[in-house]
Design an enzyme around this catalytic site. Structure first.
Site, PDB file in Angstrom:
ATOM      1  N   HIS A  50      33.003  24.839  -8.707  1.00 20.38           N
ATOM      2  CA  HIS A  50      33.267  25.870  -7.705  1.00 20.38           C
ATOM      3  C   HIS A  50      33.905  25.212  -6.484  1.00 20.38           C
ATOM      4  O   HIS A  50      33.590  24.069  -6.146  1.00 20.38           O
ATOM      5  CB  HIS A  50      31.965  26.578  -7.311  1.00 20.38           C
ATOM      6  CG  HIS A  50      32.216  27.769  -6.426  1.00 20.38           C
ATOM      7  ND1 HIS A  50      32.421  27.639  -5.070  1.00 20.38           N
ATOM      8  CD2 HIS A  50      32.333  29.089  -6.697  1.00 20.38           C
ATOM      9  CE1 HIS A  50      32.636  28.849  -4.557  1.00 20.38           C
ATOM     10  NE2 HIS A  50      32.595  29.743  -5.521  1.00 20.38           N
ATOM     11  N   GLU A 105      39.754  31.220  -9.054  1.00 18.26           N
ATOM     12  CA  GLU A 105      39.212  31.619  -7.757  1.00 18.26           C
ATOM     13  C   GLU A 105      40.002  30.937  -6.642  1.00 18.26           C
ATOM     14  O   GLU A 105      39.681  29.799  -6.261  1.00 18.26           O
ATOM     15  CB  GLU A 105      37.746  31.195  -7.643  1.00 18.26           C
ATOM     16  CG  GLU A 105      36.855  31.775  -8.717  1.00 18.26           C
ATOM     17  CD  GLU A 105      35.415  31.905  -8.239  1.00 18.26           C
ATOM     18  OE1 GLU A 105      34.860  32.991  -8.375  1.00 18.26           O
ATOM     19  OE2 GLU A 105      34.868  30.925  -7.692  1.00 18.26           O
ATOM     20  N   GLY A 125      34.783  34.236  -0.084  1.00 17.07           N
ATOM     21  CA  GLY A 125      33.836  34.259   1.032  1.00 17.07           C
ATOM     22  C   GLY A 125      34.248  35.175   2.179  1.00 17.07           C
ATOM     23  O   GLY A 125      35.260  35.878   2.109  1.00 17.07           O
ATOM     24  N   SER A 147      36.507  37.588  -3.223  1.00 17.73           N
ATOM     25  CA  SER A 147      36.497  38.860  -2.488  1.00 17.73           C
ATOM     26  C   SER A 147      36.692  40.081  -3.384  1.00 17.73           C
ATOM     27  O   SER A 147      37.352  41.053  -3.007  1.00 17.73           O
ATOM     28  CB  SER A 147      37.547  38.861  -1.367  1.00 17.73           C
ATOM     29  OG  SER A 147      37.191  37.914  -0.375  1.00 17.73           O
TER      30      SER A 147
END
Ligand code: PGA
Length: 268
Positions: free
Chosen positions: A97, A169, A175, A216
């Protein structure tokens, strides 16, 4: 035919009581099962992994860890091993991640070792790749994500590559300060990733790989993302930190399944 995945990573949130309450609420919503072709998963912190697994018994829900070490055991203070993750009842493990890459120095090479360790232990690796805002601005977005994916999958036998889940991502999309990618842009990146996998492991293998989008995702944009044939599912943070958010996303994905199936049949 590739499944549609809806999952959430809880990051560093949820104590045991909250985690169990979440699973209970999800359990009520999933009582009637989930439509065929839809796969749901949650990725809680390691401290509640076992509790979530136990609470989710009987539910059509996969559970994953957010990270692990590649070594079997030993002097690695603070780390958890693949066997420990497996021992908690996990099905999958999230790797690479962008928060781990940026804040904890996780490298492409480390992700690759972890992918091999996960597969050796019967855990599905969920490998996150994504370009930074600077890489995008400087025109190197594709190169960045392709590099991350190629290194993550290096040395994985062709017949096992499609066991690895990829999540595209973009770092700039993740975030509170993030802006979601345009679904069309995400689809292009997914296609670039699939082409790169095809180059190394063959087109047939690449066609079987699931590539999820994350960054998001909310109840407003889930549908346009899922309308893209290249997008095999959604990997969600904030929107799914309430069980009701995950349930709403599952409902949207369920509604879109017939169209997605048709789209895929037409393309094959
Ligand atoms: P977000 O997080 O949905 O809150 O942007 C996504 C992620 O980090 O996977």
């Amino acid at each position: 035919m590739r499944r549609t995945w809806i999952g959430t990573g809880w990051k560093m949130n949820f104590l045991r009581a909250e985690a169990e309450a979440y699973v209970d609420e999800l359990g009520v919503a999933l009582q009637g099962g989930v439509p065929e072709g839809l796969q749901i998963f949650v990725v809680p912190p390691a401290t509640v992994l076992r509790a979530v697994r136990e609470r989710a018994k009987g539910l059509p829900l996969l559970v994953g860890a957010q990270n692990m070490h590649w070594e079997e055991s030993g002097a690695f203070t603070g780390e958890i091993s693949p066997a420990m993750v497996k021992d908690c009842g996990a099905d999958l493990v999230e790797l690479g991640h962008s928060e781990r890459r940026a804040m904890f120095g996780e490298t492409d090479a480390a992700v690759n070792r972890k992918v091999h360790a996960a597969l050796a232990h019967g855990l599905t690796p969920l490998v996150c790749v994504g370009e930074t805002a600077d890489e995008k601005r400087l025109g190197a977005a594709r190169e960045s994500v392709v590099r991350q994916a190629k290194i993550a999958l290096h040395g994985v036998p062709a017949q096992r590559v499609s066991e690895v889940l990829l999540a595209y991502e973009p770092v700039w999309a993740i975030g509170a300060g993030g802006t979601p990618a345009e679904p069309g842009y995400a689809a292009q990146m997914h296609a670039a990733l699939r082409a790169a996998i095809g180059e190394v492991h063959g087109a047939a293998t690449a066609a079987r790989c699931a590539i999820l989008y994350g960054g998001s995702v909310d109840l407003g944009n889930a549908r346009p993302f899922l309308a893209e044939r290249e997008v095999d599912g959604l990997f969600v943070g904030r929107t799914a930190w309430k069980a009701s958010g995950l349930v709403a996303l599952i409902r949207i994905a369920g509604e879109m399944l017939p169209t997605r199936r048709k789209q895929r049949l037409e393309a094959s």
